[in-house]
Enzyme design. Structure first.
Site, PDB file in Angstrom:
ATOM      1  N   LYS A 135       0.872  -1.241  -0.094  1.00  0.00           N
ATOM      2  CA  LYS A 135       0.080  -0.056  -0.015  1.00  0.00           C
ATOM      3  C   LYS A 135       0.995   1.241  -0.231  1.00  0.00           C
ATOM      4  CE  LYS A 135      -3.623   2.278   2.571  1.00  0.00           C
ATOM      5  NZ  LYS A 135      -4.695   2.393   3.725  1.00  0.00           N
ATOM      6  N   HIS A 274     -10.956 -29.236 -34.651  1.00  0.00           N
ATOM      7  CA  HIS A 274     -11.703 -28.164 -34.080  1.00  0.00           C
ATOM      8  C   HIS A 274     -12.668 -28.531 -33.066  1.00  0.00           C
ATOM      9  CE1 HIS A 274     -10.307 -26.048 -37.624  1.00  0.00           C
ATOM     10  NE2 HIS A 274     -10.723 -26.956 -38.416  1.00  0.00           N
TER      11      HIS A 274
END
Length: 512
Positions: A135, A274
Site C-alpha cells: 500500500k 476443431h
C-alpha cells in the site's frame, strides 16, 4: 538507518539477497526460521521482539502484528503528521519487506492433510506485512517472489542503494496478486469444507503456465493459465517433449481429445479437429485402436490432434509419421518410436499420466461481463439412470456394445450431436448443427457404405420422428437417445415400423 523486514517460508536465495541489502547500508529485521538461517550464514539480524519489545506467543501466531512494525511500513514519508507520529512513538521506517507465505497450497495438496494442519498453514502476519508495504509502495519496496531478488539488487547498484518508483509499483501489484491468489485458495478450501455449492461470491485463481503467440486469431493476445491445484489428468498436466510451442487452438483441441480419452480404460485412440472428434477407435493394442480411429475418417484427421492412452510403440509411430498431425499425446513414447516421430521438427509430442483418478470438478465458461459455472458432465454409476429399451425389438449384444461406445464419444461432440459407430470405432459424426436431422444427415453421409452393425447415438431427444425415419432408411438398426420429448411415442412408433431397436438413457449430454 534504512531497515528491511525479512521473513520467508521459501529460503531460496535469501542469504545472498540479504547480504546485498546490507552492502547498501540496510539493517535487517527477521523472525523465527529465517532469522536462524541468516545467522547460520553469518548475517547479523535484529529479532522482531527487539523491535516490538514484545515476545512471540501462541506458537508464533502473534509476532509481527504490532504498531511498531506496521507503523514503520504504512507511515507516509511525505506527510509531516505521519512523520511526527512515528517520531513520537519511536517508530522507525521499514523501507524493504521481503516475505513469502506459509505453504498453504502445498499443505492442502497432501493426500492425508487434516483440517487442523491446513488451518495452521493459513498465514496472517505475512499477508498483513505485504499488504501494508505494498500500500505504501511510494516509499517501501516489497518483494514476495525470489525471482525478483536480482531485480532489486540491480536497482540498488544502479541507483545508490535505492529502487525506482516504477519497480516498486510493479512489485506492489505482484504482492496484491499473490495475496489475492493465496486468499482465494483458502476461501475455496473452506467453502468445500462446509459443502457450500453456490457461494454468494466466487474467487478463482490460476497460475500462468505459458505465454502464447496469439489467441484464436493472430490479432488476439492470449496466455495459458492453470489451476494451482490441478490434480486430474488434463492438458494442464501434460509435458511437451518435442516440437514447436503450443498455440491457443492446439490447447483447446488437445483438451477436447483428452476428455474423450478419459472415458475409456481399454486402449483408445482419439483424433480431434476443431474440438470435435473425427475418429475414435478402441482395440486390443494402441496400434489397432489408432488404425480404427484413422480409418473412421482418413480425410478429416489431416492436421488433427491425437491422444493415445497407451505407450506409443514403433509400429504405431510409423503409422502416425505418415500423416500430417499437430500434436500427439500419450503416456510415453518408446525409444524407437521417438526416433521416428522426432524427425518432424514441428510435430508436438506430449506425455501425460493417464493413471490419475478421474476427479469431478467444475467447469467455467466466460460470457461478456460474467462467468457460467457448472459441474463437469461426469456421472458415477450410482447417478446413472438405468437404460430402458422402449421398442419391440431388443438390441443385440453387439449393438449394445456399439451403443455404449457411441454414447461415450457423443458426450464430447458439440450439440446438436449425432454419432454413428460400431462397437470398435466411430463411423460418422454430425456436430453443431442447428437442427438435429441436419446432424443425422452429416453423420450418415460420412458413414455411408460402412453401416453394417452400426448404431446411432443422439445427445438429446428427437423432437420429431423425422430423424428416426431418416436413420432407419439409411440402414441404422439401433438408436440410443435420452428420451424425454413430448413426441417420444412418435419416435418409438417410427422405430417399430422399421424394426429399429431404441434405448432411452434418461439423461442428456448437451455440449454447447
Amino acid at each position: 538507518m534504512t531497515r528491511a523486514l525479512i521473513s520467508v517460508s521459501d529460503k531460496t536465495g535469501i542469504v545472498e539477497f540479504t547480504k546485498a541489502l546490507i552492502e547498501h547500508g540496510v539493517e535487517i529485521i527477521s523472525t523465527g526460521g529465517t532469522k536462524k538461517a541468516l545467522e547460520d550464514a553469518g548475517v547479523v539480524t535484529i529479532g522482531i521482539e527487539e523491535v516490538t519489545d514484545f515476545p512471540e506467543m501462541m506458537d508464533g501466531r502473534v509476532k509481527t502484528l504490532h504498531p511498531l512494525i506496521h507503523g514503520g511500513l504504512l507511515g507516509r514519508r511525505d506527510l509531516e503528521s505521519h512523520l511526527s507520529a512515528m517520531a513520537e512513538h519511536h517508530i522507525q521506517p521499514i523501507d524493504f519487506v521481503c516475505v513469502n507465505l506459509y505453504p498453504f497450497k502445498e499443505t492442502i495438496m497432501k493426500p492425508d492433510v487434516t483440517t487442523a494442519e491446513a488451518i495452521e498453514n493459513i498465514d496472517i502476519g505475512g499477508p498483513s506485512m505485504l499488504r501494508s508495504g505494498a500500500k505504501n509502495y511510494a516509499s517501501v519496496t516489497v518483494v514476495v517472489d525470489p525471482s525478483d531478488y536480482q531485480v532489486v539488487i540491480d536497482e540498488l547498484v544502479a541507483n545508490e542503494g535505492k529502487t525506482t518508483l516504477a519497480t516498486r509499483e510493479k512489485l506492489a501489484a505482484k504482492v496484491f496478486r499473490h495475496t489475492a491468489s493465496y486468499d482465494a485458495l483458502i476461501a475455496s478450501f473452506l467453502t468445500d469444507l462446509v459443502g457450500e455449492t453456490e457461494p454468494e461470491t466466487i474467487t478463482m485463481t490460476f497460475d500462468r503456465k505459458q505465454s502464447l503467440r496469439y489467441g484464436e486469431n493472430s490479432h488476439q493476445e492470449a496466455s495459458f493459465y492453470a489451476e494451482p491445484l490441478a490434480v486430474d489428468y488434463s492438458i494442464v498436466n501434460a509435458t511437451q517433449i518435442h516440437g514447436k510451442e503450443l498455440s491457443y487452438n492446439n490447447i483447446k483441441d488437445a483438451d477436447a481429445a483428452i476428455r474423450i480419452a478419459r472415458e475409456f480404460s481399454e486402449p483408445v485412440a482419439v483424433a480431434v479437429k476443431h474440438m470435435n472428434p473425427c475418429g475414435v477407435g478402441i482395440g486390443e493394442t494402441v496400434y489397432e485402436a489408432f488404425e480404427r480411429a484413422y480409418n473412421a475418417d482418413p480425410v478429416s484427421i489431416f492436421g488433427g490432434i491425437i491422444v493415445l492412452n497407451r505407450e506409443v510403440d514403433l509400429a504405431t509411430a510409423e503409422k502416425l509419421h505418415g500423416i500430417f498431425l499437430e500434436i500427439i499425446i500419450a503416456p510415453s513414447f518408446g525409444k524407437s518410436a521417438l526416433e521416428v516421430l522426432t524427425k518432424k521438427k514441428n510435430l508436438r509430442l506430449m506425455t501425460l499420466d493417464f493413471e490419475h483418478a478421474l476427479v469431478k470438478g467444475i467447469e467455467a465458461t466466460s460470457v461478456l461481463g460474467g462467468l457460467l459455472i457448472q459441474d463437469q458432465d461426469l456421472l458415477s454409476p450410482e447417478e446413472t439412470p438405468e437404460w430402458e429399451v422402449v421398442t419391440e425389438r431388443q438390441p443385440t449384444a453387439e449393438e449394445l456394445k456399439a451403443m455404449e461406445f457411441s454414447w461415450k464419444v457423443m458426450k464430447h461432440v458439440k450439440s446438436n450431436a449425432i454419432v454413428v459407430a460400431n462397437a470398435e470405432h466411430t463411423l460418422g459424426v454430425g456436430a453443431g448443427q442447428m437442427n438435429r436431422v441436419g446432424s443425422v444427415k452429416i453423420a450418415l453421409e460420412q458413414a455411408a457404405g460402412k453401416l453394417d452393425g452400426a448404431v446411432l447415438a443422439s445427445d438429446a431427444f428427437f423432437p420429431m420422428n423425422d430423424s428416426v425415419e431418416y436413420a432407419a432408411k439409411h440402414g441404422i438398426k439401433a438408436i440410443i437417445q435420452p428420451g424425454g420429448s413430448m413426441k417420444d411415442q412418435d419416435s418409438i412408433d417410427m422405430a417399430n415400423q422399421y424394426g429399429v431397436a431404441m434405448i432411452f438413457t434418461k439423461v442428456r449430454h448437451f455440449r454447447h
